[in-house]
Design a protein around this motif. Structure first.
Motif, short mmCIF file in Angstrom:
data_model
loop_
_atom_site.label_atom_id
_atom_site.label_comp_id
_atom_site.label_asym_id
_atom_site.label_seq_id
_atom_site.Cartn_x
_atom_site.Cartn_y
_atom_site.Cartn_z
N GLU A 85 0.85 -1.21 0.00
CA GLU A 85 0.00 0.00 0.00
C GLU A 85 0.88 1.25 0.00
OE1 GLU A 85 -4.17 -1.52 2.07
OE2 GLU A 85 -2.52 -0.88 3.34
N THR A 86 1.94 1.21 0.80
CA THR A 86 2.87 2.36 0.87
C THR A 86 3.55 2.57 -0.48
OG1 THR A 86 3.27 1.75 3.16
CG2 THR A 86 4.80 3.31 2.19
N GLU A 87 4.00 1.47 -1.10
CA GLU A 87 4.68 1.56 -2.39
C GLU A 87 3.75 2.11 -3.47
OE1 GLU A 87 7.76 -2.21 -1.72
OE2 GLU A 87 6.26 -2.30 -3.31
N LEU A 88 2.48 1.65 -3.42
CA LEU A 88 1.49 2.10 -4.40
C LEU A 88 1.22 3.59 -4.24
CD1 LEU A 88 -0.51 1.31 -6.63
CD2 LEU A 88 -2.17 0.73 -4.87
N GLU A 89 1.08 4.03 -3.00
CA GLU A 89 0.84 5.45 -2.72
C GLU A 89 2.02 6.29 -3.21
OE1 GLU A 89 -1.75 6.95 -2.05
OE2 GLU A 89 -0.89 8.94 -1.69
N ALA A 90 3.24 5.79 -2.99
CA ALA A 90 4.45 6.51 -3.43
C ALA A 90 4.48 6.63 -4.95
CB ALA A 90 5.69 5.80 -2.92
N ARG B 280 1.88 6.58 -6.95
CA ARG B 280 0.81 7.52 -7.35
C ARG B 280 1.25 8.97 -7.16
NH1 ARG B 280 -3.96 3.91 -4.89
NH2 ARG B 280 -4.64 2.92 -6.82
N GLN B 281 1.92 9.22 -6.03
CA GLN B 281 2.42 10.58 -5.75
C GLN B 281 3.45 11.00 -6.80
OE1 GLN B 281 1.50 12.97 -3.72
NE2 GLN B 281 -0.15 11.67 -2.95
N GLN C 36 5.32 5.19 -14.63
CA GLN C 36 4.63 5.12 -13.34
C GLN C 36 3.29 4.40 -13.48
OE1 GLN C 36 5.78 5.71 -10.27
NE2 GLN C 36 7.68 6.04 -11.38
N ALA C 37 2.62 4.62 -14.61
CA ALA C 37 1.33 3.95 -14.83
C ALA C 37 1.51 2.43 -14.82
CB ALA C 37 0.71 4.40 -16.14
N LYS C 38 2.60 1.99 -15.47
CA LYS C 38 2.88 0.54 -15.49
C LYS C 38 3.22 0.05 -14.09
CE LYS C 38 4.28 0.04 -20.27
NZ LYS C 38 5.15 0.99 -20.98
N ALA C 39 4.04 0.83 -13.37
CA ALA C 39 4.42 0.45 -12.00
C ALA C 39 3.18 0.38 -11.10
CB ALA C 39 5.43 1.44 -11.44
N ILE C 40 2.27 1.34 -11.27
CA ILE C 40 1.04 1.37 -10.46
C ILE C 40 0.19 0.12 -10.73
CG2 ILE C 40 -1.19 2.58 -10.23
CD1 ILE C 40 0.48 5.23 -10.54
N GLU C 41 0.10 -0.20 -12.01
CA GLU C 41 -0.71 -1.38 -12.39
C GLU C 41 -0.13 -2.64 -11.75
OE1 GLU C 41 -2.18 -3.50 -16.47
OE2 GLU C 41 -1.40 -1.47 -16.62
N LEU D 198 -0.72 -5.92 -4.73
CA LEU D 198 -1.46 -5.59 -3.52
C LEU D 198 -2.68 -6.49 -3.37
CD1 LEU D 198 -2.04 -3.78 -1.05
CD2 LEU D 198 -3.22 -2.20 -2.58
N GLU D 199 -3.40 -6.68 -4.48
CA GLU D 199 -4.58 -7.56 -4.44
C GLU D 199 -4.18 -8.97 -4.04
OE1 GLU D 199 -7.66 -6.56 -4.39
OE2 GLU D 199 -6.75 -4.58 -4.58
N ALA D 200 -3.06 -9.46 -4.63
CA ALA D 200 -2.58 -10.81 -4.34
C ALA D 200 -2.18 -10.94 -2.87
CB ALA D 200 -1.41 -11.17 -5.24
N SER D 201 -1.52 -9.91 -2.34
CA SER D 201 -1.07 -10.00 -0.94
C SER D 201 -2.26 -9.91 0.01
CB SER D 201 -0.02 -8.93 -0.63
OG SER D 201 -0.58 -7.64 -0.70
N LYS D 202 -3.28 -9.13 -0.39
CA LYS D 202 -4.50 -9.05 0.43
C LYS D 202 -5.22 -10.40 0.46
CE LYS D 202 -5.99 -4.22 0.28
NZ LYS D 202 -6.84 -3.28 -0.46
N ALA D 203 -5.28 -11.04 -0.72
CA ALA D 203 -5.95 -12.35 -0.82
C ALA D 203 -5.21 -13.38 0.02
CB ALA D 203 -6.02 -12.78 -2.27
N ASP D 204 -3.87 -13.36 -0.07
CA ASP D 204 -3.05 -14.30 0.68
C ASP D 204 -3.24 -14.11 2.18
OD1 ASP D 204 -0.97 -16.25 1.07
OD2 ASP D 204 0.39 -14.59 1.54
N PHE D 205 -3.25 -12.86 2.60
CA PHE D 205 -3.44 -12.52 4.02
C PHE D 205 -4.81 -13.03 4.50
CE2 PHE D 205 -5.55 -9.21 6.68
CZ PHE D 205 -4.94 -9.51 7.88
#
Ligand SMILES: [Zn+2]
Length: 232
Positions: free
Chosen positions: A43-48, A50-51, A121-126, A132-139
């Protein structure tokens, strides 16, 4: 009263099983927390990312505006060029136009660089969104699976504790305190089997009289490591 080797072996086995169940109960929350941490890191990496993309867009917009302003300035200068009253004035205006053209060419390069950065950045965000979705599912999956096993583990834990209490009655009262100290210090390795006349915990050879006493059903501790001994 004598304690049989079988009693002690059973007691040791109960300690091992209890330790295994407790290990699972303790490991679960730690592993859940580790997965939660991965989610929060993503989540932190994604926010960074996006910024960073937002920053690049702002820079690109500012430079585009600057480019438009400069172009308007060049148009104005071109009109002035037609109205120049002397060669000197004509030369000055011409060199101003040239300087502005060079500045615009630099701006165009910088804008292109920004646009490339925005794409990257768009590619990195994607990619980060997928991760993030995968890590949420795993958690979520790990947490649900672990939580479903807790009642069984707790029941097993309770059963083993009561079995242990019963099994511990094989230890003579006079040796109980020493036994409890060993359990507090070493839990499932408080007891040690005798293998090839040696303590299986520290591999120290046992004196013949200890072997004879163990055979008679007496409680004996390893002189080297203090473990409660029993014959296999
Ligand atoms: Zn030992």
């Amino acid at each position: 009263m004598s304690t049989t080797a079988a009693d002690l072996k059973d007691l040791h086995e109960l300690h091992r099983r209890l330790q295994a169940v407790q290990g699972k109960l303790e490991a679960g929350p730690k592993r859940i927390a580790a997965r939660e941490q991965i989610v929060s890191k993503k989540e932190t990496e994604l926010e960074a990312a996006r910024q960073k993309q937002k920053q690049l867009k702002m820079t690109s917009d500012q430079k585009t505006l600057q480019l438009k302003t400069n172009e308007a300035k060049i148009d104005t200068l071109k009109r002035k060029l037609n109205e120049a009253s002397s060669n000197r004035e004509y030369e000055i205006i011409t060199s101003q136009i040239e300087a502005d053209k060079v500045a615009n060419s630099v701006l165009e390069d910088e804008i292109l660089e920004c646009l490339d950065g925005i794409d990257a950045q768009a590619k990195a965000i994607e990619k980060l969104q997928t991760e993030l979705e995968a890590s949420k599912a795993d958690f979520g999956q790990f947490k649900t699976t672990f939580e479903a096993t807790i009642p069984d583990l707790q029941e097993e834990n309770d059963k083993l504790r009561s079995s242990l209490k019963e099994a511990e009655t094989c230890i003579p009262v006079s040796e109980r305190a020493q036994y409890q100290r060993l359990v507090a210090a070493h839990s499932d390795t408080a007891l040690a089997a005798v293998e090839s006349n040696a303590c299986s915990e520290c591999y120290t050879m046992l004196e013949p009289n200890i072997m004879v006493e163990l055979n008679m059903g007496k409680i004996r501790f390893c002189r080297a490591c203090g473990r409660l001994l029993y014959r296999e």
